[in-house]
Design a protein around this motif. Structure first.
Motif, short mmCIF file in Angstrom:
data_model
loop_
_atom_site.label_atom_id
_atom_site.label_comp_id
_atom_site.label_asym_id
_atom_site.label_seq_id
_atom_site.Cartn_x
_atom_site.Cartn_y
_atom_site.Cartn_z
N TYR B 251 0.82 -1.21 0.00
CA TYR B 251 0.00 0.00 0.00
C TYR B 251 0.85 1.26 0.00
O TYR B 251 0.44 2.31 -0.45
N ASP B 370 -15.04 -3.24 -1.98
CA ASP B 370 -13.69 -3.02 -2.52
C ASP B 370 -12.65 -3.80 -1.70
O ASP B 370 -12.04 -3.29 -0.76
N ASP B 371 -12.43 -5.07 -2.09
CA ASP B 371 -11.50 -5.92 -1.35
C ASP B 371 -10.06 -5.57 -1.69
O ASP B 371 -9.12 -6.01 -1.02
N GLN B 372 -9.89 -4.81 -2.73
CA GLN B 372 -8.58 -4.40 -3.18
C GLN B 372 -8.01 -3.37 -2.19
O GLN B 372 -6.88 -3.46 -1.75
N LYS B 373 -8.85 -2.42 -1.85
CA LYS B 373 -8.41 -1.27 -1.05
C LYS B 373 -8.60 -1.54 0.44
O LYS B 373 -7.89 -0.96 1.27
N TYR B 375 -9.26 -4.33 3.74
CA TYR B 375 -9.19 -5.68 4.28
C TYR B 375 -10.59 -6.28 4.37
O TYR B 375 -11.53 -5.63 4.85
N LYS B 376 -10.75 -7.53 3.90
CA LYS B 376 -12.08 -8.14 3.83
C LYS B 376 -12.46 -8.75 5.17
O LYS B 376 -11.87 -9.75 5.60
N PHE B 408 -6.67 0.99 5.15
CA PHE B 408 -6.96 -0.36 4.66
C PHE B 408 -7.26 -1.32 5.80
O PHE B 408 -7.87 -2.35 5.61
#
Lengths: 583, 583
Positions: B251, B370-373, B375-376, B408
């Motif tokens: 990141y 938005d799992d990219q940006k 944390y899921k 994130f």
């Protein structure tokens, strides 16, 4: 003389060690075995692994052999003869070649059946070496001739003194030093830690260690400001060009870290702060009225240390130097150097280091014949060395001179401090610099309006904070004076009925600015006292019914058995004084 | 609504600007011209060089044309028709293609003879725009569509408000802001400098600036310690591995500097301090009794900024963050976040920033899609956002929510401060983190003996020291409160016969811990007063025969004309109070 006699004993014992090893391991190859500060060693190539558990057997063998030795006989050989005598020992062959190249005679000394290549310097009689005045100490690895590209040999160390008493004293001192080792105490008292993920040689200061560091740093900054220093902040990185301008780069590049490219420029973690301070000086025109300008900083510096050299807080890869650069007219130099030494002696005194006992001064001189290592300007060197010599003449601290120890830009006074083992090391320095002002084109307008070049005095009041704290920990064995102690007061309630009162006391002490902890564990008061003592807390207060009823405190001072009863206000007033005056 | 009406006026004026430019330079290619915060701009490709000296002529032409305009007529065209209309203008063709791809109608608006590709949003009648409520401001370069790989265009800015009065007020504010610009005042008051040799974005703090910085830093550290923070020191570099473990690396890598190889490892200038603090936390086993553990540091951090983005103390390449990480049980989170906001509001208040007027809170949320940006972990996000929302509900500071602004590792509360121009920016944040504890395997032993995972709150009490001081300088226009003022008292002897007495007074003030200067220049007292006022020194003391005879002081407070006579002790006692209470 007794010292050189001791050296002869130590040297003779290294022969004895080699003799014993060769009787036990005839395939071993002896290499070199000199006397050292506290005894002797000998390096061997062993045909098998030898460990510390073998030391008693080797010692026994040495004691057996020494009885059969009387004196040392000297033989002079040709290189060919000597090589034949040490056949299959490539180390001795290398030494023989070296001696032959020098044109020196090749001599062999013999005692009992054992013969060794040697330049001499032994006892007259082996009987001069007293029984129990020596012992084998430990085993370590060592590269042949100290070069890591060479083969790793096995080094056996022995301790040796004139008498058993001296040996015992030395062993006791070592024992004490181990207990006071700042790495051990730092861990026990939770002052600092290291992290494999952060990196070697990069200490992380805990809450407690940080209190010591902050108190020390604030003390230094405030004292320096009181003495007219400008205490500033400058960046820890700078463009490589800065170090090229200063001329530091060729001298320091091996101890600097690799550059970091940012856009088109290369940046360095700074190994010193002088160029930053000069840039600040140059940020505006200066007049003679502004001189001396004493620019000081708690400067974070970065210097490369090999991973094997790193040791606790003593050798780190980043440290914080209590640094300063005094820009002055040359006729102000003497007064400024005296001022710097006054400050150094004052701070050292507060930290418990006494002049002549714990430290002395070394005047480190240049070498007019070495233009490689020292800036060429004979007249400037003469003048600067004269100024420093004159300063030292008029001070009450013992001093001596050392040739070839100056900085490349001028001579310096080194403050040589003895550690717990009595070993002397340069702790910090005051340097006279007549080179940087030229390199940086430093200038000031003199009273007659003309532009003149100042001189610069580089100095540290207390050296690197990390190292100073390591010294302090070892000197006081972790028992810090109250002004530095992470916890100054520990409250020890006798029973759980006294907890509430202790809580209130704690708040009261905190409000008065004391650092205080409450031990409310479910334990005996004896255990609590022992624990506080182990944590080396200056004052433990035992609180029971009597104290609550009387509003008095039962005060137990660190290291003392007796507990004395004191009115609370009196205790606070006395402790406040003790902290304020840094007793 | 009046704002959108203002936007319509600004938009209409950008059409007018383009019409004027095309009359004067028929070969110019208009590209895009939107309304902005304080007016409007339009970007052109000019056939020749156009400079600020052309602005009056363009403004005249606009004033001429506006009289002939009445309203805006709308036309809908096919892409082919539109392209034919803007033939030879590749910029408009690119826009037309974009609109066509979106499937939106291609519209043209016409006023007078001027037609432009436009989505609409103009005034009903050009008469609605008041004369003298707008003016052209300046010219700048701008890449087509903001991409530095594209062609550089010429941007003409205009200011526009509803009334002349509002325009004048804005111009006055800009004028005032320029006077208060911290870069200008920093130079005038000699607070910090930059050096080309040290590098861009790396301020060097002078003696005076360093006093402000040190006072501020000590205030923050002491206040945080009083509130139970552990204030520590950790290294400014760490192994790259540390940032890989933390998960920061992917990141943050674009804002980190290049690694430095030391032996076999790669080291980074740290862009944040959390991983260091976690390593310290992990240096020993922790119990629930030690939580919350509030780990704080004045942490020097390094983040890459493009050279063009650097600006005084506001955008630098290395800064010192008043940082902290609170490791806590999740049921302690709400209390700890409230504690952090209490501290923030307290310190902001001391520094003169008022809640709701100067700052408000923003709740920055994640985005479950938005799992990219981010944390899921939907449940964790729900919970954390709920906690923060609940905290804000019960506080007296205005707040609003912003989607997609979280870190994130969790949601955060941003403290949004308005600068002198009324522009709002995130000054510092309080973040809820449920990811790092997992990544670093942080743990504590719960009261039942089981191992549990804590949560972490990241927070800054006052943000970056550099930026905060920039804010402060601009807010007080360099007139710092006495506790921060580099010089608190200036002694102004009326004549040279009063110098000795002033010297003695100076020593006395210094001994009492005040920061004092003596102006012994050979000048009139009026000049000395003006000079002290220019230096924004809180108190000037005029010393003449009367003061020496009476032991009173003639005190002139900064910004006030009158001089009042005060007994020396009273003045000192009052100033001491003013400093202690940070008034």
């Amino acid at each position: 003389m007794s010292t050189s006699n001791l050296e002869a004993k130590r040297h003779s014992l290294s022969h004895l060690l080699a003799a014993a090893v060769l009787e036990m391991w005839p395939q071993a190859k002896p290499t070199l075995g000199p006397p050292v500060d506290n005894g002797f060693y000998y390096d061997f190539e062993f045909p098998t692994v030898v460990s510390e558990s073998d030391l008693p057997k080797i010692q026994n063998k040495m004691e057996e052999i020494i009885k059969t030795w009387n004196t040392f006989a000297r033989f002079e050989l040709s290189p060919q003869e000597a090589k034949a005598e040490f056949k299959n020992n490539e180390y001795k062959h290398e030494l023989i070649n070296g001696i032959a190249t020098e044109g020196a005679p090749i001599t062999i000394y013999q005692s009992g059946q054992f013969r060794d290549l040697c330049r001499g310097g032994h006892v007259e009689k082996m009987k001069d070496i007293k029984a129990d005045s020596w012992k084998l100490e430990r085993i370590a690895g060592a590269y042949w001739r100290g070069d890591e590209n060479n083969k790793m040999l096995t080094r056996i160390y022995g301790l040796a003194f004139d008498t058993k008493k001296e040996l015992d004293e030395y062993l006791k001192m070592i024992e004490e030093a181990k207990k006071r080792d700042h790495r051990k105490l730092g861990k026990e008292l939770d002052l600092f830690v290291f992290s494999e993920l952060v990196g070697k040689g990069l200490p992380l200061w805990t809450e407690k260690g940080s209190i010591i560091r902050r108190e020390l740093e604030r003390f230094i900054v405030d004292e320096e400001i009181r003495r007219g220093y400008h205490h500033i902040y400058t960046p820890d990185i700078a463009k490589l060009d800065l170090y090229k301008t200063s001329g530091h780069y060729p001298y320091y590049k091996d101890s600097m870290y690799a550059p970091i490219k940012i856009d088109e420029d290369e940046f360095m973690l700074r190994p010193m702060s002088c160029p930053h301070h000069f840039e600040l000086y140059k940020s505006q025109p200066r007049s003679y009225r502004q001189l001396p300008m004493r620019i000081a900083e708690l400067a974070k510096l970065y210097r490369y240390e090999q991973s094997g050299e790193l040791s606790g807080l003593l050798r780190v890869r980043s440290f914080c130097l209590a640094d300063a650069h005094i820009v002055a007219r040359s006729d102000q130099a003497e007064a400024e150097i005296n001022g710097a030494l006054d400050l150094i002696e004052y701070i050292a005194g507060i930290l418990g280091f006494k002049a002549n006992k714990d430290y002395r001064y070394r005047l480190s001189l240049g070498d007019r014949t070495d233009d490689q290592k020292y800036y060429k300007d004979d007249a400037a060197w003469e003048h600067a060395e004269g100024v420093l010599r004159n300063v030292l003449k008029n001070r009450a601290v013992e001093n001596y001179e050392a040739a070839g120890e100056a900085a490349f830009y001028g001579p310096k006074i080194d403050i040589q401090i003895k550690n717990v083992l009595g070993k002397e090391d340069t702790a910090f320095t005051v340097q006279y610099d007549f080179v940087m002002p030229k390199r940086f084109k430093l200038a000031f307008t003199a009273s007659d309006g003309r532009e003149e070049e100042p001189i610069v005095i580089h100095r540290s009041s207390v050296g690197a904070i990390e190292r100073t704290i390591a010294f302090l920990i070892e000197r006081c064995g972790g028992a810090f004076p109250a002004w530095l102690a992470p916890v100054q007061i520990k409250l020890l309630p006798v029973g759980s009925t006294h907890h509430d009162y202790c809580q209130k006391l704690k708040t009261e002490f905190l409000d008065h600015g004391f650092r205080v902890e409450l031990d409310d564990a479910n334990e005996t008061i004896g255990n609590k006292i022992r624990k506080a003592e182990g944590e080396k807390i200056p004052y433990s207060l035992v609180i029971g019914d009597k104290e609550i009823a009387s509003n008095n405190l039962a005060v137990r001072k660190r290291g003392q058995k007796e507990i004395s009863s004191l009115p609370k206000e009196k205790f606070m007033a006395e402790l406040k004084q003790e902290i304020e005056y840094k007793k």
